[in-house]
Structure formats: structure tokens, C-alpha cells
Design a protein around this motif. Structure first.
Motif, mmCIF file in Angstrom:
data_model
loop_
_atom_site.group_PDB
_atom_site.id
_atom_site.type_symbol
_atom_site.label_atom_id
_atom_site.label_comp_id
_atom_site.label_asym_id
_atom_site.label_seq_id
_atom_site.Cartn_x
_atom_site.Cartn_y
_atom_site.Cartn_z
ATOM 1 N N LEU A 53 0.832 -1.204 0.000
ATOM 2 C CA LEU A 53 0.000 0.000 0.000
ATOM 3 C C LEU A 53 0.866 1.254 0.000
ATOM 4 O O LEU A 53 0.492 2.284 -0.579
ATOM 5 C CB LEU A 53 -0.940 -0.009 1.202
ATOM 6 C CG LEU A 53 -2.108 -0.996 1.123
ATOM 7 C CD1 LEU A 53 -2.766 -1.174 2.488
ATOM 8 C CD2 LEU A 53 -3.138 -0.540 0.093
ATOM 9 N N GLY A 54 2.022 1.176 0.647
ATOM 10 C CA GLY A 54 2.935 2.310 0.652
ATOM 11 C C GLY A 54 3.660 2.505 -0.664
ATOM 12 O O GLY A 54 4.044 3.631 -1.007
ATOM 13 N N ARG A 55 3.822 1.425 -1.430
ATOM 14 C CA ARG A 55 4.520 1.508 -2.714
ATOM 15 C C ARG A 55 3.602 1.930 -3.860
ATOM 16 O O ARG A 55 4.078 2.395 -4.897
ATOM 17 C CB ARG A 55 5.120 0.138 -3.071
ATOM 18 C CG ARG A 55 6.295 -0.286 -2.234
ATOM 19 C CD ARG A 55 6.718 -1.701 -2.608
ATOM 20 N NE ARG A 55 7.183 -1.805 -3.979
ATOM 21 C CZ ARG A 55 8.460 -1.729 -4.354
ATOM 22 N NH1 ARG A 55 9.402 -1.517 -3.446
ATOM 23 N NH2 ARG A 55 8.816 -1.864 -5.617
ATOM 24 N N THR A 56 2.305 1.693 -3.697
ATOM 25 C CA THR A 56 1.359 1.920 -4.786
ATOM 26 C C THR A 56 0.478 3.127 -4.492
ATOM 27 O O THR A 56 0.467 3.651 -3.387
ATOM 28 C CB THR A 56 0.486 0.670 -4.997
ATOM 29 O OG1 THR A 56 -0.189 0.354 -3.772
ATOM 30 C CG2 THR A 56 1.334 -0.531 -5.416
ATOM 31 N N ARG A 57 -0.297 3.523 -5.487
ATOM 32 C CA ARG A 57 -1.147 4.691 -5.326
ATOM 33 C C ARG A 57 -2.607 4.434 -5.684
ATOM 34 O O ARG A 57 -3.489 5.145 -5.221
ATOM 35 C CB ARG A 57 -0.618 5.844 -6.203
ATOM 36 C CG ARG A 57 0.728 6.399 -5.734
ATOM 37 C CD ARG A 57 0.578 7.057 -4.373
ATOM 38 N NE ARG A 57 1.870 7.509 -3.842
ATOM 39 C CZ ARG A 57 2.642 6.808 -3.027
ATOM 40 N NH1 ARG A 57 2.250 5.577 -2.646
ATOM 41 N NH2 ARG A 57 3.784 7.275 -2.588
ATOM 42 N N ARG A 58 -2.873 3.441 -6.506
ATOM 43 C CA ARG A 58 -4.229 3.226 -7.004
ATOM 44 C C ARG A 58 -4.799 1.863 -6.640
ATOM 45 O O ARG A 58 -5.958 1.745 -6.215
ATOM 46 C CB ARG A 58 -4.243 3.353 -8.538
ATOM 47 C CG ARG A 58 -5.594 3.029 -9.167
ATOM 48 C CD ARG A 58 -5.463 2.765 -10.669
ATOM 49 N NE ARG A 58 -4.570 1.655 -10.968
ATOM 50 C CZ ARG A 58 -4.916 0.360 -10.897
ATOM 51 N NH1 ARG A 58 -6.144 0.023 -10.523
ATOM 52 N NH2 ARG A 58 -4.056 -0.591 -11.204
ATOM 53 N N ILE A 59 -4.025 0.836 -6.788
ATOM 54 C CA ILE A 59 -4.525 -0.530 -6.739
ATOM 55 C C ILE A 59 -4.979 -0.917 -5.339
ATOM 56 O O ILE A 59 -4.435 -0.458 -4.344
ATOM 57 C CB ILE A 59 -3.428 -1.496 -7.250
ATOM 58 C CG1 ILE A 59 -4.026 -2.847 -7.643
ATOM 59 C CG2 ILE A 59 -2.310 -1.653 -6.227
ATOM 60 C CD1 ILE A 59 -3.050 -3.716 -8.423
ATOM 61 N N GLY A 60 -6.030 -1.760 -5.274
ATOM 62 C CA GLY A 60 -6.454 -2.309 -3.999
ATOM 63 C C GLY A 60 -5.504 -3.411 -3.551
ATOM 64 O O GLY A 60 -4.862 -4.069 -4.380
ATOM 65 N N VAL A 61 -5.407 -3.616 -2.255
ATOM 66 C CA VAL A 61 -4.578 -4.679 -1.690
ATOM 67 C C VAL A 61 -5.422 -5.439 -0.678
ATOM 68 O O VAL A 61 -6.052 -4.835 0.198
ATOM 69 C CB VAL A 61 -3.305 -4.128 -1.008
ATOM 70 C CG1 VAL A 61 -2.484 -5.268 -0.393
ATOM 71 C CG2 VAL A 61 -2.458 -3.346 -2.012
ATOM 72 N N GLY A 62 -5.450 -6.775 -0.811
ATOM 73 C CA GLY A 62 -6.244 -7.586 0.099
ATOM 74 C C GLY A 62 -5.490 -8.795 0.590
ATOM 75 O O GLY A 62 -4.508 -9.217 -0.022
ATOM 76 N N THR A 63 -5.925 -9.356 1.705
ATOM 77 C CA THR A 63 -5.348 -10.595 2.214
ATOM 78 C C THR A 63 -6.249 -11.754 1.818
ATOM 79 O O THR A 63 -7.467 -11.679 1.930
ATOM 80 C CB THR A 63 -5.182 -10.563 3.743
ATOM 81 O OG1 THR A 63 -6.461 -10.446 4.385
ATOM 82 C CG2 THR A 63 -4.313 -9.384 4.159
ATOM 83 N N ALA A 64 -5.628 -12.830 1.360
ATOM 84 C CA ALA A 64 -6.383 -13.992 0.901
ATOM 85 C C ALA A 64 -5.680 -15.280 1.335
ATOM 86 O O ALA A 64 -5.181 -16.006 0.506
ATOM 87 C CB ALA A 64 -6.542 -13.952 -0.612
ATOM 88 N N VAL A 65 -5.652 -15.515 2.617
ATOM 89 C CA VAL A 65 -6.333 -14.771 3.664
ATOM 90 C C VAL A 65 -5.406 -14.632 4.868
ATOM 91 O O VAL A 65 -4.363 -15.292 4.939
ATOM 92 C CB VAL A 65 -7.636 -15.478 4.156
ATOM 93 C CG1 VAL A 65 -8.690 -15.504 3.075
ATOM 94 C CG2 VAL A 65 -7.327 -16.912 4.643
ATOM 95 N N SER A 66 -5.833 -13.775 5.812
ATOM 96 C CA SER A 66 -5.223 -13.773 7.133
ATOM 97 C C SER A 66 -5.891 -14.895 7.936
ATOM 98 O O SER A 66 -7.117 -15.003 7.975
ATOM 99 C CB SER A 66 -5.451 -12.426 7.824
ATOM 100 O OG SER A 66 -4.784 -11.390 7.130
#
Length: 351
Positions: free
Chosen positions: A63-76
Motif C-alpha cells: 500500500l505504501g509503494r502503490t497509489r491506485r490498486i487495492g490490496v487484500g489478504t487472501a487470507v489472514s
């Protein structure tokens, strides 16, 4: 239709763990550049199947490296984490990223992780609903206490609040929407649990369209029975995620061969390294047969075939959100090229 990349940090034979993790980061960079919707991160412990033990930690980096894309866990893996700690991390990532984070949670397996982290087999077999409910309360209430079988503590203030106004990543008006949560569902019981809580499902890559369609049908029936209204059911159903494998090649034979050369060795070592917490025997899939099954179920082939398979899955299941494993060759350059072709040659055919 929303198409995302799924990366496990898979350690292929002959590779180091750092090499596998580096491929995760580079895959996320490539996914944003290629215009994909999201990158999804897996979490595993003590096995080369995936060498990322903390999906939320890697999510913070990406999330810190990107600006647009979503980031999700699959899974925690919820039985191996404290729901409050995971809720605090989720709130942080949600607020700091402008709402780009999605928390995916699941029960995991009956692995030795449960012994190491202290939950025991009961946390896997019986404790998931209690953990999920505590997590959801943490993400939606100002103060939370617990008096359950596993978690008991006095009421404490929730800091930071996950439902605070969030500056949007695109610069638009702030949103007060809470973090998105999805539940990995592999059994009717988990489908019913997700439906009762009004949460969307993440369905695994081992399932075909017919199985996924039946799970969606069951989810809708159970969600309505739990009192969720039509509009809420439809809005939540739009967030279901279908996991799969994607390998774009000039021909179907070329794409299939690229995976059948590499994936069986990874699956043999990775799946074979799992140790059960109670010594029970777990039959392992035939690595080559499983690879061939995945190639037959998912978008593996030239761009037109890949687009048609995604469209077919969407039509049959009603799911239009995908998390596609892109690192099946185990090679960094090939993975980046696969992501580029997925974004540049497959996505335009889905419009």
C-alpha cells in the motif's frame, strides 16, 4: 468485471525465500502498472507453499509503494491471530491507504501453526465464529469488551476507529465506509456463517463454476433467512471473489506447458510440508493432476480464451471479482510478463 493478481510468495524448488518474497513485491508493482483491480496476498506458516507469514505486513508495504490498486489478504488466518490485533492493523491500513485495503479472513487448516501460536485445535474447529464476531465488533463499535470461551477482557476504547472519515485515494470527498471484510468459504457451514454476518465470500481456486454457483445460491438463501434485505444482499454479493489461476500464452498448449513444468514441483514440496497439529493423516493431491485440473478450470491460454473463461465464470456464478494466481511459472520475468499480458491483452476483451 474486476480482475486482480493473487500472489502466495511461493517458493519453487531451488529458490530462496527472499527470491519468492521479492517476486511478490514485483508482481504488485506490475499489477498496478497493468491496470489490474487489486493484488491479493496469501499467508502461510512454516511451509514453502508460501513464505509470507503475515499478509497484513506485506499489505502495508505494498500500500505504501502503490497509489491506485487495492490490496487484500487472501487470507489472514484468524485462528492464529488475535482478532483485536488484526482489527487494529486493519483499521490502520484502511485509514492510511484511503480505503484501498480489504481484509480477507479464513479458518486455515488443522496445522501445527495452532500449536505454535497457542490456539489449539479448538480454535480451528470451533472458535472461528467467536473470533470473527469479535473482529467485526472491533471494526464497527467505539468500545469493545469480550466474555467468550476464548477471549475475555474488560471493555476498552477502539483506537483508531475504522469507521472514521477516510481520505480517498483518488482525491475525492472523504468516505466513512468501514473496511471491507471477506471470508474464505470452503464448506456449507462457513458459507452460512458469512451469509448470516452479511459478509462476501472468497471461493478457492480448486472449485469449479458449478460448485461456486451452488455456494453463491446457498449464501443468498442464508443471507435472506438471516434478515438481510434485498438491496443489502445484492450489494454484498457484488463483492464475492473467485480465486483462480491465470497464465496468458500465445496458445493454450504453451500456457498449459509453462504451468505443468513448474507447478507440480512447488505443489509437491509445499503441500507435502504441512504438518497437522494432532497427527492426523491428510491425503495430498497428485501435484501434476492438480495442476492439470487448475489449467482446465481457469484462464490458461491465449487472451481470447482467458477472457472467455472469466466471462463464463461470471455468467455461471454471478461473481465478477477475481483473484488470479499469476506466479505459476515460479519465474520473476515470466510472472511480470504474465501480469502485463493479463492487463494489456485480456482486460480489454472484458469491456
Amino acid at each position: 468485471m474486476r480482475v486482480g493478481a493473487f500472489v502466495l510468495g511461493a517458493q519453487f524448488p531451488g529458490q530462496g525465500q527472499g527470491e519468492a518474497l521479492h517476486r511478490v513485491v514485483r508482481s504488485a508493482d506490475a499489477a498496478e502498472e497493468a491496470g489490474l483491480d487489486a493484488v491479493w496476498l496469501a499467508e502461510h506458516h512454516f511451509v514453502p507453499y508460501g513464505v509470507c507469514p503475515s499478509a497484513v505486513t506485506v499489505a502495508a508495504l505494498l500500500l505504501g509503494r502503490t497509489r491506485r490498486i487495492g490490496v487484500g489478504t487472501a487470507v489472514s488466518v484468524l485462528p492464529s491471530a488475535h482478532p483485536v490485533a488484526l482489527g487494529e492493523q486493519t483499521a490502520l491500513l484502511h485509514l492510511l491507504s484511503g480505503g484501498r485495503f480489504t481484509l480477507g479472513v479464513g479458518r486455515g487448516g488443522p496445522w501445527v501453526d495452532l500449536e505454535v501460536f497457542g490456539g489449539g485445535l479448538a480454535a480451528h474447529e470451533k472458535g472461528f465464529p467467536e473470533s470473527l464476531d469479535l473482529l467485526l465488533r472491533w471494526l464497527s463499535e467505539p468500545r469493545v469488551g469480550a466474555d467468550g470461551e476464548r477471549y475475555r477482557f474488560r471493555e476498552v476504547p477502539v483506537v483508531p476507529r475504522a469507521d472514521e472519515l477516510v481520505p480517498r485515494a483518488d482525491g475525492g470527498p472523504p468516505s466513512g465506509a468501514p473496511p471491507r471484510v471477506v471470508v474464505a468459504c470452503t464448506s456449507p457451514g462457513t458459507v452460512r456463517l458469512a451469509a448470516a454476518r452479511g459478509l462476501p465470500m472468497l471461493l478457492g481456486m480448486h472449485c469449479g463454476d458449478e460448485d461456486k454457483a451452488e455456494m453463491v445460491k446457498l449464501w443468498r438463501r442464508e443471507a435472506r433467512a438471516a434478515g438481510h434485505g434485498h438491496d443489502e444482499v445484492e450489494e454484498t454479493a457484488a463483492e464475492h471473489v473467485s480465486a483462480g489461476v491465470a497464465q496468458v500464452g500465445d496458445t493454450r498448449c504453451e500456457a498449459t506447458e509453462a504451468l505443468t513444468k513448474s507447478m507440480p514441483g512447488w505443489l509437491r514440496d509445499g503441500l507435502g510440508a504441512h504438518v497437522t497439529v494432532d497427527g492426523r493423516q491428510r491425503p495430498m493431491r497428485d501435484p501434476l493432476g492438480y495442476t492439470e485440473l487448475l489449467c482446465g478450470l481457469h484462464p490458461v491460454g491465449p487472451p481470447r480464451l482467458c477472457a472467455d473463461r472469466l466471462a463464463r465464470t461470471a455468467e455461471r456464478t454471478g461473481i465478477e471479482r477475481f483473484a488470479l494466481l499469476v506466479e505459476g511459472t515460479g519465474d520473476l520475468a515470466a510472472t511480470e510478463r504474465n501480469v502485463q499480458r493479463l492487463g494489456g491483452e485480456v482486460l480489454p476483451l472484458l469491456v
